[in-house]
Scaffold this motif. Structure first.
Motif, PDB file in Angstrom:
ATOM      1  N   THR A 154     -34.813  65.466 -40.238  1.00  0.00           N
ATOM      2  CA  THR A 154     -36.167  65.543 -39.721  1.00  0.00           C
ATOM      3  C   THR A 154     -37.169  65.135 -40.813  1.00  0.00           C
ATOM      4  O   THR A 154     -37.062  65.618 -41.954  1.00  0.00           O
ATOM      5  CB  THR A 154     -36.455  66.988 -39.258  1.00  0.00           C
ATOM      6  N   THR A 158     -41.775  70.012 -37.510  1.00  0.00           N
ATOM      7  CA  THR A 158     -42.445  69.666 -36.265  1.00  0.00           C
ATOM      8  C   THR A 158     -42.316  70.781 -35.242  1.00  0.00           C
ATOM      9  O   THR A 158     -41.239  71.351 -35.067  1.00  0.00           O
ATOM     10  CB  THR A 158     -41.903  68.341 -35.672  1.00  0.00           C
ATOM     11  N   ILE A 199     -37.455  60.275 -37.466  1.00  0.00           N
ATOM     12  CA  ILE A 199     -37.957  61.182 -36.413  1.00  0.00           C
ATOM     13  C   ILE A 199     -38.400  62.521 -36.990  1.00  0.00           C
ATOM     14  O   ILE A 199     -37.848  62.986 -37.976  1.00  0.00           O
ATOM     15  CB  ILE A 199     -36.887  61.402 -35.307  1.00  0.00           C
ATOM     16  N   ILE A 202     -43.897  62.774 -36.711  1.00  0.00           N
ATOM     17  CA  ILE A 202     -44.574  61.509 -37.035  1.00  0.00           C
ATOM     18  C   ILE A 202     -45.707  61.282 -36.036  1.00  0.00           C
ATOM     19  O   ILE A 202     -45.547  61.450 -34.834  1.00  0.00           O
ATOM     20  CB  ILE A 202     -43.568  60.343 -37.023  1.00  0.00           C
ATOM     21  N   ALA A 225     -39.329  57.231 -34.235  1.00  0.00           N
ATOM     22  CA  ALA A 225     -39.113  57.877 -32.934  1.00  0.00           C
ATOM     23  C   ALA A 225     -40.118  59.012 -32.806  1.00  0.00           C
ATOM     24  O   ALA A 225     -40.320  59.781 -33.751  1.00  0.00           O
ATOM     25  CB  ALA A 225     -37.692  58.411 -32.850  1.00  0.00           C
ATOM     26  N   SER A 228     -44.135  64.172 -29.467  1.00  0.00           N
ATOM     27  CA  SER A 228     -45.422  64.745 -29.042  1.00  0.00           C
ATOM     28  C   SER A 228     -46.623  63.827 -29.256  1.00  0.00           C
ATOM     29  O   SER A 228     -47.581  63.879 -28.471  1.00  0.00           O
ATOM     30  CB  SER A 228     -45.648  66.093 -29.718  1.00  0.00           C
TER      31      SER A 228
HETATM   32  N1  3NM Z   1     -35.051  65.382 -33.132  1.00  0.00           N
HETATM   33  P1  3NM Z   1     -42.243  65.053 -32.621  1.00  0.00           P
HETATM   34  S1  3NM Z   1     -36.978  65.941 -34.640  1.00  0.00           S
HETATM   35  C1  3NM Z   1     -36.029  65.449 -30.858  1.00  0.00           C
HETATM   36  O1  3NM Z   1     -34.736  65.725 -36.612  1.00  0.00           O
HETATM   37  C2  3NM Z   1     -36.134  65.576 -32.300  1.00  0.00           C
HETATM   38  O2  3NM Z   1     -33.299  65.057 -35.195  1.00  0.00           O
HETATM   39  C3  3NM Z   1     -35.363  65.564 -34.377  1.00  0.00           C
HETATM   40  O3  3NM Z   1     -40.780  65.476 -32.131  1.00  0.00           O
HETATM   41  C4  3NM Z   1     -34.402  65.450 -35.492  1.00  0.00           C
HETATM   42  O4  3NM Z   1     -42.286  63.562 -32.621  1.00  0.00           O
HETATM   43  C5  3NM Z   1     -37.290  65.898 -32.983  1.00  0.00           C
HETATM   44  O5  3NM Z   1     -43.129  65.675 -31.604  1.00  0.00           O
HETATM   45  C6  3NM Z   1     -38.616  66.169 -32.386  1.00  0.00           C
HETATM   46  O6  3NM Z   1     -42.403  65.672 -33.950  1.00  0.00           O
HETATM   47  C7  3NM Z   1     -39.637  65.166 -32.814  1.00  0.00           C
END
Ligand code: 3NM
Length: 544
Positions: A154, A158, A199, A202, A225, A228
């Motif tokens: 990550t 988030t 991801i 971001i 990726a 939100s």
């Molecule tokens: N997977 P947002 S972080 C679905 O680290 C997902 O593998 C993640 O959401 C990983 O763009 C995540 O709202 C959520 O922060 C990302």
């Protein structure tokens, strides 16, 4: 027809979320349609709440949207759903690799979520299969197993992730841009052309820095990726449009950089170009916006004036929105840090990053307490620093080595000169910035060019704030020399350390007390002399 796996554009990858906290009461398909119209290049249907029939029905509607725009639709974890819909592939989360059957409330033992090789057998060679990875080992395995792309995360903490995986046992680590870069390097070393997206947390204010700072010389991220920042946006089409345009352009703080072959390539050119920078500080009197500690505020303001700049000691973060537009530079000096101070630093950092205004981090006493180690991490995650300047203990802390500093002192050096140069170079390469490590010999690097500066005087170690005001000096050089940040740092070091040598040699300087005013005088004299064309002081430069 969606593109073949090798031609998929990963620039802006939309991952859906069906929880009401993010989607609200809107229809997911309508939100995705708007986002796709805004420029999303790939969609993953990720739904941890619906039953199989609901998943298949929504996935079919989503597929109609993505097919119309000729982009792929992937299903999170559920190969059976992907097969039922006939979409382009699946994404397998790490949490799901080891626990496919039955541990989640909505999942039954007949749900089909498999490891990568099994998924490949079922879906065939043309399917797009991606895997989530957060470590080098996971990345190497996924490459070996034949993943088309990896979701690397990550990136930042988030709220989406907290909500989505709160019930899972295997929560992933926050790896930041430094961890992502290591994974990219490992992927490059496998020799396989596996694509990558970052991801986690971001959004429009972080996306350019994520792409810029994560990038390894041998492998860049292909995209980001996002959940939100698009799904929860009031206008998903506009949000996607804005994000796509940010993905395709460099961040403001990198935009001004000269091409490598135009940068000062050796010591001679660095020294040759130094006077022009000092002169420009004198003629432009740039702003040095200091958010600094209680001890050195007055000294730093005097040094900024002596060096030729215009200081403002503004600790209120909201002020940065205006100040960042004035063509100056910001110093974030985290001495005497407080929780409120830290929030203010992050606010100001964001404002300068958006404007492309240079920022210097001085991680004062970064290795002294758990709170300061935490503050260093918070600041590194909060934005981009053009220059990080600190003593050995501080720079080691920023690098991630656990050291115990005694207060703000560096502590005994444990490194040889070669190790110091390597540390400074590696940290600069990791952060894609310039790192200055002060000591008897100062080391400075932009990750490619690394120099040792041997000027200065022992008395600098006997007064308070001598390192902090070097940060202020460098900020002024950066304000007028954004294109070659290493040159700006070297110019600041030389101006400051040579003035210190001259001051210390003066007959009226008897010790630390008389050294301080003499230092301010000599900083002023070096500025004045240089602006008048006299650069004889520069003959003292000892750079190698
Ligand atoms: N997977 P947002 S972080 C679905 O680290 C997902 O593998 C993640 O959401 C990983 O763009 C995540 O709202 C959520 O922060 C990302």
């Amino acid at each position: 027809m969606a593109p073949a796996p090798s031609n998929v554009a990963y620039s802006l990858y939309l991952v859906t979320d069906s929880t009401s906290a993010i989607l609200g009461d809107r229809d997911l398909v309508e939100v995705v349609q708007a986002a796709v119209e805004g420029g999303v290049t790939l969609v993953q249907y990720r739904d941890k709440v619906s039953d199989t029939a609901g998943l298949v029905s929504t996935a079919k509607r989503l597929h109609a949207v993505t097919q119309k725009h000729k982009i792929p639709l992937l299903i999170n974890d559920r190969i059976d759903v992907a097969l039922a819909v006939g979409c382009e592939g699946v994404h397998i989360g790490q949490d799901d690799l080891g626990m496919c059957h039955g541990s989640q409330p909505t999942r039954s033992s007949s749900d089909l979520c498999l490891d990568l090789p099994s998924a490949r057998k079922l879906l065939g060679g043309d399917a797009i299969i991606g895997v989530t990875v957060s470590t080098v080992e996971e990345a190497q395995k996924a490459c070996k197993d034949g993943a088309d792309y990896l979701g690397v995360g990550t990136m930042f903490a988030t709220a989406t992730l907290a909500k989505v995986i709160a019930s899972k046992t295997n929560t992933k680590g926050i790896i930041g841009t430094a961890g992502t870069k290591k994974i990219l390097q490992a992927i490059a070393e496998t020799g396989r052309n596996v694509r990558t997206v970052s991801i986690g947390g971001i959004n429009a204010s972080t996306v350019q820095r994520v792409l810029f700072q994560s990038s390894h010389p041998k492998k860049k991220l292909d995209g980001v990726a996002i959940v939100s920042a698009i799904i929860a946006a009031q206008d998903p089409k506009q949000a996607a449009k804005e994000l796509l345009s940010l993905v395709k352009s460099p961040p403001p703080f990198a935009a001004a950089s000269l091409a490598n072959d135009q940068k000062a390539a050796n010591i001679e050119t660095l020294l040759e170009r130094t006077p022009a920078i000092i002169k420009e500080v004198g003629s432009k009197t740039p702003l040095s916006h200091n958010m600094t500690n209680l001890v050195v505020q007055n000294f730093a303001a005097n040094v900024a004036l002596a060096v030729g700049g215009s200081p403002i000691m503004a600790n209120y973060g909201e002020e940065a929105k205006d100040l960042c537009k004035l063509g100056g530079a910001l110093v974030i000096n985290m001495g005497t840090v407080t929780p409120e101070g830290l929030q203010n630093y992050a606010l100001a950092l964001k404002a300068y990053n958006l404007e492309g205004g240079p920022v210097v981090l001085d991680p004062v006493g970064g290795g002294a307490t758990a709170i300061r180690r935490g503050a260093v991490k918070t600041l590194l995650a909060a934005g981009y620093f053009d220059v990080i300047k600190g003593n050995e203990g501080e720079i080691k802390t920023v690098f991630g080595t656990v050291v115990q500093q005694k207060g703000v002192d560096s502590g005994a050096s444990t490194l040889s000169d070669l190790e110091k140069a390597t540390l400074v170079r590696d940290l600069a390469a990791r952060e894609r910035n310039v790192v200055v490590m002060t000591g008897a010999t100062d080391f400075v690097s932009d990750g490619q060019r690394t120099y040792a500066v041997k000027n200065g005087h022992e008395l600098l170690g006997r007064i308070t704030g001598s390192g902090c005001v070097l940060g202020t000096t460098i900020s002024l050089m950066l304000a007028v020399c954004r294109q070659d940040k290493l040159l700006a740092a070297v110019a600041g070091l030389l101006h400051y350390e040579i003035a210190a040598e001259i001051a210390a040699e003066r007959e009226d300087v008897k010790g630390p007390g008389t050294f301080v005013p003499a230092l301010i005088d000599e900083l002023y004299d070096v500025q004045k002399a240089t602006s008048g064309g006299d650069i004889s002081w520069l003959k003292r430069a000892k750079v190698e």
